[in-house]
Design a protein around this motif. Structure first.
Motif, PDB file in Angstrom:
ATOM      1  N   MET A  52      66.727 -18.452  21.410  1.00 38.65           N
ATOM      2  CA  MET A  52      66.041 -18.587  20.244  1.00 38.65           C
ATOM      3  C   MET A  52      66.901 -18.275  18.888  1.00 38.65           C
ATOM      4  N   ASP A  53      68.131 -17.560  19.319  1.00 40.39           N
ATOM      5  CA  ASP A  53      69.067 -17.127  18.118  1.00 40.39           C
ATOM      6  C   ASP A  53      70.143 -18.149  17.906  1.00 40.39           C
ATOM      7  N   CYS A  54      70.686 -18.833  19.127  1.00 37.82           N
ATOM      8  CA  CYS A  54      72.242 -19.336  18.810  1.00 37.82           C
ATOM      9  C   CYS A  54      72.011 -20.640  19.109  1.00 37.82           C
ATOM     10  N   GLU A  55      72.822 -21.282  18.543  1.00 39.18           N
ATOM     11  CA  GLU A  55      73.016 -22.829  18.991  1.00 39.18           C
ATOM     12  C   GLU A  55      73.696 -23.117  20.013  1.00 39.18           C
ATOM     13  N   PHE A  56      74.602 -22.335  20.258  1.00 35.19           N
ATOM     14  CA  PHE A  56      75.672 -22.672  21.624  1.00 35.19           C
ATOM     15  C   PHE A  56      75.749 -21.248  22.287  1.00 35.19           C
ATOM     16  N   ILE A  57      75.460 -21.443  23.649  1.00 34.97           N
ATOM     17  CA  ILE A  57      75.482 -20.395  24.366  1.00 34.97           C
ATOM     18  C   ILE A  57      76.684 -20.420  25.618  1.00 34.97           C
ATOM     19  N   LEU A  58      77.486 -19.382  25.512  1.00 34.83           N
ATOM     20  CA  LEU A  58      78.480 -19.216  26.772  1.00 34.83           C
ATOM     21  C   LEU A  58      78.279 -18.225  27.537  1.00 34.83           C
ATOM     22  N   ALA A  59      78.016 -18.466  28.749  1.00 34.38           N
ATOM     23  CA  ALA A  59      77.603 -17.686  29.909  1.00 34.38           C
ATOM     24  C   ALA A  59      78.915 -17.162  30.626  1.00 34.38           C
ATOM     25  N   VAL A  60      79.211 -15.944  31.174  1.00 36.56           N
ATOM     26  CA  VAL A  60      80.165 -15.611  32.194  1.00 36.56           C
ATOM     27  C   VAL A  60      79.439 -15.077  33.398  1.00 36.56           C
ATOM     28  N   ASP A  61      79.756 -16.022  34.333  1.00 34.65           N
ATOM     29  CA  ASP A  61      78.786 -15.626  35.606  1.00 34.65           C
ATOM     30  C   ASP A  61      79.931 -15.166  36.722  1.00 34.65           C
ATOM     31  N   ASN A 114      82.951 -27.628  19.122  1.00 35.10           N
ATOM     32  CA  ASN A 114      83.115 -28.479  17.876  1.00 35.10           C
ATOM     33  C   ASN A 114      82.126 -29.655  17.975  1.00 35.10           C
ATOM     34  N   ARG A 115      81.864 -29.976  19.171  1.00 34.45           N
ATOM     35  CA  ARG A 115      80.724 -31.104  19.261  1.00 34.45           C
ATOM     36  C   ARG A 115      79.532 -30.779  18.619  1.00 34.45           C
ATOM     37  N   LYS A 116      79.088 -29.449  19.015  1.00 30.53           N
ATOM     38  CA  LYS A 116      77.646 -29.048  18.771  1.00 30.53           C
ATOM     39  C   LYS A 116      77.883 -28.629  17.094  1.00 30.53           C
ATOM     40  N   LYS A 117      78.945 -28.393  16.471  1.00 31.18           N
ATOM     41  CA  LYS A 117      79.012 -27.922  15.301  1.00 31.18           C
ATOM     42  C   LYS A 117      78.962 -29.185  14.296  1.00 31.18           C
ATOM     43  N   SER A 118      79.068 -30.259  14.905  1.00 33.83           N
ATOM     44  CA  SER A 118      79.224 -31.562  14.225  1.00 33.83           C
ATOM     45  C   SER A 118      78.030 -32.016  13.450  1.00 33.83           C
ATOM     46  N   PRO A 119      78.184 -32.350  12.298  1.00 38.65           N
ATOM     47  CA  PRO A 119      76.911 -32.817  11.576  1.00 38.65           C
ATOM     48  C   PRO A 119      76.067 -33.850  12.108  1.00 38.65           C
ATOM     49  N   PHE A 120      77.018 -34.858  12.987  1.00 41.94           N
ATOM     50  CA  PHE A 120      76.482 -35.969  13.558  1.00 41.94           C
ATOM     51  C   PHE A 120      75.490 -35.603  14.863  1.00 41.94           C
TER      52      PHE A 120
END
Length: 300
Positions: free
Chosen positions: A198-207, A286-292
């Protein structure tokens, strides 16, 4: 204050948490900015150390000092849940005696060690006491066994929160009053991805899960019950990891949560795992940050 973009979810795993340190070091070298951290158990402690210092190399140095400290020995003295396969005849006999002792003790006690040794260890490792002293915001996960609910701790006393998140059921005394029984967040959310959604646009997980289990050589009631729990836990971890945008999965060597003797290798394996995928991670960020991409999401 800008909304957080990249959230980092650090999973639990005891000693295997050393791999988190190596991953954080490579992320730092690559200048990947972390806006929000969520952590379970070992992931909450390493995450808090990093969130307080913003320096993963200090985290490694501090942990090395911890392993030489009295606080570390206080925890090791209560170690009784090692489930590595014994080799010698004497080891096999000792293991059978230990299993019997654990069962008998478990009928009369709620844990093997009290909370205080864990609290001392965490206070040694983490240089701040309050959430609002952290340089990076953080959410710490624990589990209430009475209500069967996740507890998301993100304000107030940080040390208390980390103790709750790291209280391995049956090993460390639970927290809470008569209406609560608060234990390790790994029980309900071993990789805390959902709390970031609910807070972040991109989530990186370390398993850092223990996917190499090996064969049970002499199945008995305790070994079968433990293995069944592990299978359920691994399935849950796999499903939680799928909710992240990107997952880094270091080789944790199939180690038990109490195997701190492989600290160096685990840190290095964390570095290797991150280094191998850092370029792809940057592409995805970078893809998820892209305006497109944002426009496409808005139109859909």
């Amino acid at each position: 204050m800008t909304e957080p973009f990249l959230g980092l979810a650090l999973g639990g795993g005891g000693a295997r948490g050393a791999a988190h340190i190596g991953v954080l070091q490579e992320l730092s070298k690559a200048e990947i900015q972390i806006d929000l951290i969520s952590g379970t158990s070992a992931g909450s402690i390493i995450g808090a150390m990093y969130a307080a210092s913003n320096d993963p190399f200090w985290v490694e140095s501090r942990f090395r000092k911890f392993m030489k400290s009295d606080s570390f020995e206080g925890l090791r003295s209560g170690r009784m849940l090692d489930d590595r396969n014994p080799d010698s005849v004497l080891d096999q006999i000792a293991k059978k005696v230990k299993d019997h002792y654990v069962v008998m003790m478990g009928l009369n006690r709620d844990s093997i060690v009290k909370r205080e040794p864990l609290r001392r260890a965490i206070s040694f490792l983490v240089p701040v006491e309050k959430f609002d002293e952290l340089k990076i915001p953080m959410k710490v996960l624990a589990t209430d066994l009475q209500s069967c609910e996740d507890l998301i701790l993100e304000s107030g006393n940080l040390i208390d929160a980390l103790v709750k998140s790291s209280s391995i059921p049956g090993f460390v005394q639970p927290s809470g009053d008569e209406s609560e029984l608060i234990v390790d967040g790994g029980v309900s959310m071993p990789i805390p991805v959902p709390v970031l959604q609910m807070d972040c646009e991109f989530i990186l997980a370390v398993d850092i899960s223990r996917y190499q289990l090996g064969q049970i050589e002499e199945p008995n009631m305790i070994e079968i019950m433990k293995r069944a729990d592990m299978v359920t836990s691994l399935r849950l971890k796999s499903e939680l990891a799928k909710k992240a945008d990107f997952v880094i999965k270091p080789d944790t060597l199939g180690l038990h949560w109490s195997d701190f003797h492989q600290f160096d290798t685990l840190v290095e394996n964390g570095r290797k795992a991150a280094k191998q995928c850092i370029d792809q991670l940057k592409i995805e960020i970078n893809r998820k940050k892209s305006p497109f991409f944002k426009l496409k999401q808005w139109l859909s």
